[in-house]
Design an enzyme around this catalytic site. Structure first.
Site, PDB file in Angstrom:
ATOM      1  N   LYS A 154     -12.524  -4.799  -4.021  1.00 54.84           N
ATOM      2  CA  LYS A 154     -11.983  -3.519  -3.525  1.00 54.84           C
ATOM      3  C   LYS A 154     -12.942  -2.399  -3.901  1.00 54.84           C
ATOM      4  O   LYS A 154     -13.318  -2.234  -5.061  1.00 54.84           O
ATOM      5  CB  LYS A 154     -10.618  -3.301  -4.162  1.00 54.84           C
ATOM      6  CG  LYS A 154     -10.052  -1.927  -3.890  1.00 54.84           C
ATOM      7  CD  LYS A 154      -8.661  -1.838  -4.440  1.00 54.84           C
ATOM      8  CE  LYS A 154      -8.118  -0.432  -4.346  1.00 54.84           C
ATOM      9  NZ  LYS A 154      -6.743  -0.364  -4.861  1.00 54.84           N
ATOM     10  N   LYS A 200     -11.277  -5.224   0.592  1.00 52.54           N
ATOM     11  CA  LYS A 200     -10.648  -3.954   1.016  1.00 52.54           C
ATOM     12  C   LYS A 200     -11.589  -2.800   0.727  1.00 52.54           C
ATOM     13  O   LYS A 200     -12.160  -2.728  -0.363  1.00 52.54           O
ATOM     14  CB  LYS A 200      -9.355  -3.788   0.217  1.00 52.54           C
ATOM     15  CG  LYS A 200      -8.681  -2.464   0.397  1.00 52.54           C
ATOM     16  CD  LYS A 200      -7.551  -2.366  -0.571  1.00 52.54           C
ATOM     17  CE  LYS A 200      -6.986  -0.987  -0.578  1.00 52.54           C
ATOM     18  NZ  LYS A 200      -5.986  -0.825  -1.623  1.00 52.54           N
TER      19      LYS A 200
END
Ligand code: PB1
Length: 336
Positions: free
Chosen positions: A202, A255
């Site tokens: 992420k 992400k």
């Protein structure tokens, strides 16, 4: 007594038919490959649209059944829950996160009762519940106290597991939180009943603004660059995924989505044995929505193209706010 190593415990990946399907590979964009993020308010009767994410709402618990029923009828298989509370309920430790009046703790048993086949994932983080808005516990100087943070994150994950979550998904990015969660789940004998979906890779992205507006979770000072990956960090992306696999993550996530498809492909190639999720985050949703609203693109065509790129790059499941729209797109239309 022989102790099975965390990453060799496979039952937490196969206790539910949907988990088994995820582990079995599925190349079409079907409801199986969609996970719908939902914002749940602590006021049960409230429902309000998120200005920064047109068409996306925050729901009080009393609106959830009516909202989800038609989506489940159209094939919705999984949701990802985010709690949203008023600022006066927040404190430095995020106490509300696993308290009895937390919206997620209250919603879980109801959702399990209303929709027994729906797989329910819960985001596990402190930022929606802390008065400083960071994803962990802080030292007095405002820096991250990693040890305290992973203990707290593990506590919250166990609470959601006990309340009925099939999946806990820690988005905090603290070092070692996967191992802490797996151990905490083992201590309460839930290791083979709850899956850990790690937001492993992420990035500290500019694409999260609308979400932070939606969940009132912006950091009150500084930013998250000390615990989210630098956008250019190929090496750290690989090391983060390796770390979470070693600690026993059952499924992985990259992400944001569109700007990181190279990382997605590399992660899938490195870990083909793990279901890989991609999160089409709030900024991506808003970008596509407004481009279509202003006739710069055709929403259906471009959304399908983007979803296809994510599948092509190796995603097994796509977390997207467009889920209701996509479910309608997937309903076979009669050709005549
Ligand atoms: O849709 C989104 O933008 C998702 C944002 C994401 C939620 N998991 C996080 C990003 C952030 O605000 O830093 C929240 C972190 N716990």
């Amino acid at each position: 007594m022989y102790q099975v190593e965390a990453k060799n415990r496979l039952q937490s990946s196969i206790f539910h038919p949907l988990l088994r399907e995820w582990h079995s590979g599925n190349l079409q964009i079907t409801p199986v490959n969609l996970m719908y993020p939902i914002f749940i308010l602590n006021s049960p009767d409230e429902k309000n649209e998120i200005i920064s994410m047109p068409g996306v709402y925050r729901y009080g618990i009393n609106h959830l059944e009516e909202m989800l029923k038609p989506l489940v009828a159209k094939g919705l298989k999984s949701v990802l829950l985010f709690g949203v509370i008023d600022d006066d309920l927040k404190n430095t430790f995020g106490t509300n996160a696993d308290s009895n009046d937390n919206p997620i703790i209250k919603a879980l048993p109801l959702l399990r009762k209303w929709f027994p086949d729906l797989v329910i994932a819960c985001d596990v983080c402190l930022c929606p519940y802390t008065n400083h808005g960071h994803c962990g516990i802080l030292y007095d100087d405002g820096t991250i106290n990693n040890k305290e943070s992973i203990n707290r994150i593990a506590e919250i994950a166990v609470s959601y597991a006990k309340a009925g979550a099939h999946i806990v998904a820690p988005s905090d990015m603290m070092d070692g939180r996967i191992g802490a969660i797996k151990k905490a789940l083992d201590n309460v004998n839930l290791t083979n009943k709850v899956s850990v979906l790690s937001y492993a890779v992420k990035f500290a992205s500019g694409f999260y603004g609308p979400f932070r507006d939606a969940s009132k979770s912006s950091p009150k000072f500084g930013d998250r660059k000390c615990y989210q990956l630098p956008p250019g960090s190929n090496g750290l992306a690989s090391r983060a995924a390796a770390r979470d696999v070693a600690e026993g993550a059952d499924m992985l996530m990259v992400k944001p989505g569109l700007a990181y498809l190279d990382i997605l492909r590399k992660t899938k190639d490195t870990y083909p044995d793990y279901p890989l999720f991609i999160y089409q985050v709030s900024g991506e949703y808003a970008m596509i929505y407004h481009a279509a609203k202003n006739n710069a693109i055709n929403l259906k065509d471009v959304l399908l193209e983007i979803l296809t790129s994510m599948k092509r790059a190796g995603a097994d499941c796509i977390i997207t706010y467009f889920t209701p729209y996509i479910l309608d797109m997937l309903i076979p239309k009669s050709k005549y």
